[in-house]
Scaffold this motif. Sequence first.
Motif, PDB file in Angstrom:
ATOM      1  N   ASP A 153       0.080  -8.633  22.548  1.00  0.00           N
ATOM      2  CA  ASP A 153       0.414  -6.987  22.997  1.00  0.00           C
ATOM      3  C   ASP A 153       0.523  -7.260  24.887  1.00  0.00           C
ATOM      4  OD1 ASP A 153       1.003  -6.042  20.618  1.00  0.00           O
ATOM      5  OD2 ASP A 153      -1.095  -5.013  20.359  1.00  0.00           O
ATOM      6  N   TYR A 201       3.161  -9.550  25.985  1.00  0.00           N
ATOM      7  CA  TYR A 201       4.619  -8.952  25.601  1.00  0.00           C
ATOM      8  C   TYR A 201       4.883  -7.739  26.566  1.00  0.00           C
ATOM      9  CZ  TYR A 201       7.948  -5.371  23.585  1.00  0.00           C
ATOM     10  OH  TYR A 201       9.155  -4.707  23.521  1.00  0.00           O
ATOM     11  N   ASN A 202       3.831  -6.783  26.833  1.00  0.00           N
ATOM     12  CA  ASN A 202       4.101  -5.762  27.720  1.00  0.00           C
ATOM     13  C   ASN A 202       4.183  -6.316  29.141  1.00  0.00           C
ATOM     14  OD1 ASN A 202       4.015  -3.633  25.990  1.00  0.00           O
ATOM     15  ND2 ASN A 202       1.568  -4.027  25.932  1.00  0.00           N
ATOM     16  N   TYR A 248       2.182 -15.525  12.681  1.00  0.00           N
ATOM     17  CA  TYR A 248       1.304 -14.333  12.683  1.00  0.00           C
ATOM     18  C   TYR A 248       0.114 -14.620  11.972  1.00  0.00           C
ATOM     19  CZ  TYR A 248      -0.211  -9.564  13.160  1.00  0.00           C
ATOM     20  OH  TYR A 248      -1.026  -8.303  13.497  1.00  0.00           O
ATOM     21  N   LYS A 279       7.585  -7.509  29.606  1.00  0.00           N
ATOM     22  CA  LYS A 279       8.680  -6.399  29.786  1.00  0.00           C
ATOM     23  C   LYS A 279       8.644  -5.595  31.081  1.00  0.00           C
ATOM     24  CE  LYS A 279       9.660  -2.101  26.859  1.00  0.00           C
ATOM     25  NZ  LYS A 279       9.477  -1.046  27.799  1.00  0.00           N
ATOM     26  N   ILE A 303       6.652 -13.064  20.373  1.00  0.00           N
ATOM     27  CA  ILE A 303       7.107 -12.230  21.579  1.00  0.00           C
ATOM     28  C   ILE A 303       8.478 -11.993  21.581  1.00  0.00           C
ATOM     29  CG2 ILE A 303       7.068 -12.022  24.212  1.00  0.00           C
ATOM     30  CD1 ILE A 303       4.264 -13.310  24.327  1.00  0.00           C
ATOM     31  N   ASP A 317      10.407 -12.130  19.102  1.00  0.00           N
ATOM     32  CA  ASP A 317      11.066 -11.357  17.990  1.00  0.00           C
ATOM     33  C   ASP A 317      10.804  -9.939  18.329  1.00  0.00           C
ATOM     34  OD1 ASP A 317      11.718 -11.170  14.968  1.00  0.00           O
ATOM     35  OD2 ASP A 317       9.816 -10.172  15.137  1.00  0.00           O
ATOM     36  N   LYS A 318       9.687  -9.669  19.115  1.00  0.00           N
ATOM     37  CA  LYS A 318       9.754  -8.255  19.438  1.00  0.00           C
ATOM     38  C   LYS A 318      10.713  -7.823  20.450  1.00  0.00           C
ATOM     39  CE  LYS A 318       5.547  -6.799  20.547  1.00  0.00           C
ATOM     40  NZ  LYS A 318       4.987  -5.785  19.461  1.00  0.00           N
ATOM     41  N   LYS A 378      13.907  -7.321  18.428  1.00  0.00           N
ATOM     42  CA  LYS A 378      13.877  -6.059  17.765  1.00  0.00           C
ATOM     43  C   LYS A 378      14.428  -4.964  18.777  1.00  0.00           C
ATOM     44  CE  LYS A 378      11.284  -7.550  14.037  1.00  0.00           C
ATOM     45  NZ  LYS A 378       9.748  -7.528  13.245  1.00  0.00           N
ATOM     46  N   LEU A 379      13.819  -4.813  20.022  1.00  0.00           N
ATOM     47  CA  LEU A 379      13.793  -3.866  20.838  1.00  0.00           C
ATOM     48  C   LEU A 379      15.243  -3.856  21.503  1.00  0.00           C
ATOM     49  CD1 LEU A 379      12.665  -1.791  22.884  1.00  0.00           C
ATOM     50  CD2 LEU A 379      12.155  -3.810  24.453  1.00  0.00           C
TER      51      LEU A 379
END
Length: 218
Positions: free
Chosen positions: A43, A46-47, A91, A50, A106, A108-109, A112-113
């Motif tokens: 998390d 990723y953040n 995972y 982003k 990351i 993959d996230k 999806k976004l």
Amino acid sequence: MKNRNNILVINPGSTSTKIAIFVNNQLHKKAEFTHDSSINQLDYRYNLIKRWVEKEFNLKDIDAIVGRGGLLKPIKSGVYKINKKIVTDLYKAKYGEHASNLGALIADKFSKLLKAPAFIVDPVTVDELIPEARITGLASIKRKSIFHALNQKAVAKRFAEKIKKPYRQLNLIVAHLGGGITIGAHKAGKVVEVNNGLEEGPFTPERAGNLPIAELIK
């Protein structure tokens, strides 16, 4: 924005994350961040990525995401589209824990976004070893191919371009120096022998390296 080719590249290492945006095969922006290993890495990273992309680029203009491949089953060198099996294995750390596992997760996230395809390239379990390279001093133990395949292949191919010869026609020794160290023998486009970056080789900022076994047992 027509005919665009905007790629977000994510390379998580044991002590840092390197990220970049390429536009039509040209480097547009890049950054590197170091990390505290005590935090929730997925998390957090990723953040962090982003926020950086939103600051430096229009996030919605990203067409594809490429993440560093982690500890998967032994596979051939190449590009792989991230699917549910890859995400599940990484995972759950089915084949082991390592920061490189975060690359595909990351990516993959972001996939999806953004509703964009995501890939991995040359994961750390690329296996091109010749049979002799698997032999150890114990018949019951075989050596495994776990190394910095992405960086080693990239450096080897960059060198091949520099001297204007095909990578598949060269025999090279390539060393990756980072949180882990791997030294590979590249023969005609394949890494035929390399130390296991998690268990063997020289000591590094995050590895004890090879130790005298008798003393270790004592």
